[in-house]
Design an enzyme around this catalytic site. Structure first.
Site, PDB file in Angstrom:
ATOM      1  N   ASN A  42       0.841  -1.203   0.000  1.00 32.36           N
ATOM      2  CA  ASN A  42       0.000   0.000   0.000  1.00 32.36           C
ATOM      3  C   ASN A  42       0.873   1.249   0.000  1.00 32.36           C
ATOM      4  O   ASN A  42       1.949   1.287   0.605  1.00 32.36           O
ATOM      5  CB  ASN A  42      -0.984   0.003   1.174  1.00 32.36           C
ATOM      6  CG  ASN A  42      -0.331  -0.143   2.528  1.00 32.36           C
ATOM      7  OD1 ASN A  42       0.689  -0.810   2.662  1.00 32.36           O
ATOM      8  ND2 ASN A  42      -0.914   0.466   3.540  1.00 32.36           N
ATOM      9  N   GLU A  44       0.502   5.371   0.575  1.00 31.81           N
ATOM     10  CA  GLU A  44      -0.387   6.433   1.062  1.00 31.81           C
ATOM     11  C   GLU A  44       0.069   7.814   0.596  1.00 31.81           C
ATOM     12  O   GLU A  44       1.095   7.952  -0.070  1.00 31.81           O
ATOM     13  CB  GLU A  44      -0.456   6.359   2.598  1.00 31.81           C
ATOM     14  CG  GLU A  44      -1.019   5.022   3.059  1.00 31.81           C
ATOM     15  CD  GLU A  44      -1.228   4.931   4.551  1.00 31.81           C
ATOM     16  OE1 GLU A  44      -0.665   5.759   5.299  1.00 31.81           O
ATOM     17  OE2 GLU A  44      -1.960   4.006   4.963  1.00 31.81           O
ATOM     18  N   CYS A  53      -4.337   0.781  -2.066  1.00 35.70           N
ATOM     19  CA  CYS A  53      -4.173  -0.478  -1.339  1.00 35.70           C
ATOM     20  C   CYS A  53      -3.158  -1.389  -2.038  1.00 35.70           C
ATOM     21  O   CYS A  53      -2.935  -1.283  -3.255  1.00 35.70           O
ATOM     22  CB  CYS A  53      -5.501  -1.220  -1.259  1.00 35.70           C
ATOM     23  SG  CYS A  53      -6.762  -0.368  -0.319  1.00 35.70           S
ATOM     24  N   GLU A  55      -3.435  -4.497  -2.767  1.00 32.05           N
ATOM     25  CA  GLU A  55      -4.050  -5.377  -3.766  1.00 32.05           C
ATOM     26  C   GLU A  55      -4.179  -4.686  -5.117  1.00 32.05           C
ATOM     27  O   GLU A  55      -3.858  -5.248  -6.169  1.00 32.05           O
ATOM     28  CB  GLU A  55      -5.464  -5.806  -3.320  1.00 32.05           C
ATOM     29  CG  GLU A  55      -5.509  -6.577  -2.035  1.00 32.05           C
ATOM     30  CD  GLU A  55      -5.659  -5.702  -0.809  1.00 32.05           C
ATOM     31  OE1 GLU A  55      -5.016  -4.635  -0.728  1.00 32.05           O
ATOM     32  OE2 GLU A  55      -6.417  -6.097   0.085  1.00 32.05           O
ATOM     33  N   CYS A  87     -10.582  -4.482   0.872  1.00 28.00           N
ATOM     34  CA  CYS A  87     -11.671  -3.507   0.963  1.00 28.00           C
ATOM     35  C   CYS A  87     -12.612  -3.678  -0.232  1.00 28.00           C
ATOM     36  O   CYS A  87     -12.287  -4.356  -1.214  1.00 28.00           O
ATOM     37  CB  CYS A  87     -11.122  -2.087   1.038  1.00 28.00           C
ATOM     38  SG  CYS A  87     -10.566  -1.424  -0.552  1.00 28.00           S
ATOM     39  N   CYS A  90     -11.193  -2.742  -3.643  1.00 27.50           N
ATOM     40  CA  CYS A  90     -10.246  -3.732  -4.173  1.00 27.50           C
ATOM     41  C   CYS A  90     -10.968  -4.970  -4.685  1.00 27.50           C
ATOM     42  O   CYS A  90     -10.560  -5.562  -5.681  1.00 27.50           O
ATOM     43  CB  CYS A  90      -9.212  -4.107  -3.115  1.00 27.50           C
ATOM     44  SG  CYS A  90      -7.938  -2.850  -2.947  1.00 27.50           S
TER      45      CYS A  90
HETATM   46  N1  THU Z   1      -5.159  -1.322   2.987  1.00 25.02           N
HETATM   47  C1  THU Z   1      -4.685  -2.166   2.024  1.00 25.02           C
HETATM   48  O1  THU Z   1      -3.661  -1.899   1.394  1.00 25.02           O
HETATM   49  N2  THU Z   1      -5.376  -3.303   1.800  1.00 25.02           N
HETATM   50  C2  THU Z   1      -6.423  -3.741   2.528  1.00 25.02           C
HETATM   51  O2  THU Z   1      -6.970  -4.793   2.240  1.00 25.02           O
HETATM   52  C3  THU Z   1      -6.898  -2.946   3.665  1.00 25.02           C
HETATM   53  C4  THU Z   1      -6.376  -1.535   3.705  1.00 25.02           C
HETATM   54  C5  THU Z   1      -4.376  -0.115   3.284  1.00 25.02           C
HETATM   55  C6  THU Z   1      -4.983   1.174   2.872  1.00 25.02           C
HETATM   56  C7  THU Z   1      -4.310   2.128   3.852  1.00 25.02           C
HETATM   57  O3  THU Z   1      -3.029   2.482   3.336  1.00 25.02           O
HETATM   58  C8  THU Z   1      -4.097   1.303   5.097  1.00 25.02           C
HETATM   59  O4  THU Z   1      -4.177  -0.048   4.681  1.00 25.02           O
HETATM   60  C9  THU Z   1      -5.100   1.568   6.202  1.00 25.02           C
HETATM   61  O5  THU Z   1      -6.391   1.406   5.764  1.00 25.02           O
END
Ligand code: THU
Length: 134
Positions: A42, A44, A53, A55, A87, A90
């Site tokens: 991920n 940000e 994310c 995925e 999520c 995704c």
């Molecule tokens: N996140 C993911 O990368 N994948 C998931 O399945 C759940 C959430 C990330 C998004 C964000 O950077 C952090 O986790 C917190 O939500």
């Protein structure tokens, strides 16, 4: 390739997460039809809503590398003691490129994991009908 190995690669990928805001690292390892594995994490942004994310990062990366068919996806959340599922965004995103039987494993740091499929995570998906219209 075994799911255990794919999950290990996802956990390794999580170390490359850029998540200074949530401090929640996620890694994904996508096994492609040709046997290669595309890993991602991920990423940000200080404008929080722009976070991508792990995925989606993996899917985009694989598609951009010319991969078209996929065999399995492992997702690792080392900052959660429990397995964290993809999520909603995704689920939709991944479903563009895989079928209902596509196997997905997600797990946290505690050693526990969930083995599921695309169809279980996104049931009643009829939108592929749109994609196959002439
Ligand atoms: N996140 C993911 O990368 N994948 C998931 O399945 C759940 C959430 C990330 C998004 C964000 O950077 C952090 O986790 C917190 O939500």
């Amino acid at each position: 390739m075994e799911f255990a190995e794919l999950f290990k690669m996802a956990t390794e990928a999580a170390t490359r997460s850029y998540s200074p805001y949530s401090k929640f690292r996620v890694g994904a390892a996508l096994l492609c039809e040709d046997g290669t594995v595309v890993c991602a994490a991920n990423v940000e942004n200080r404008s929080y809503g722009l976070a991508i994310c792990a995925e989606r990062s993996a899917m985009v990366s694989a598609i951009a590398q010319g991969k078209k068919e996929f065999r399995a996806l492992a997702i690792s959340c080392p900052d959660a003691a429990y397995p964290v599922s993809p999520c909603g965004a995704c689920r939709q995103f991944i479903s563009e490129f895989v079928g209902a039987e596509f196997p997905i494993r997600f797990g946290g740091s505690g050693g526990g994991f969930v083995d599921t499929t695309m169809g279980e995570l996104l049931p009643h998906d009829a939108l592929h009908e749109l994609a196959s219209r002439p």
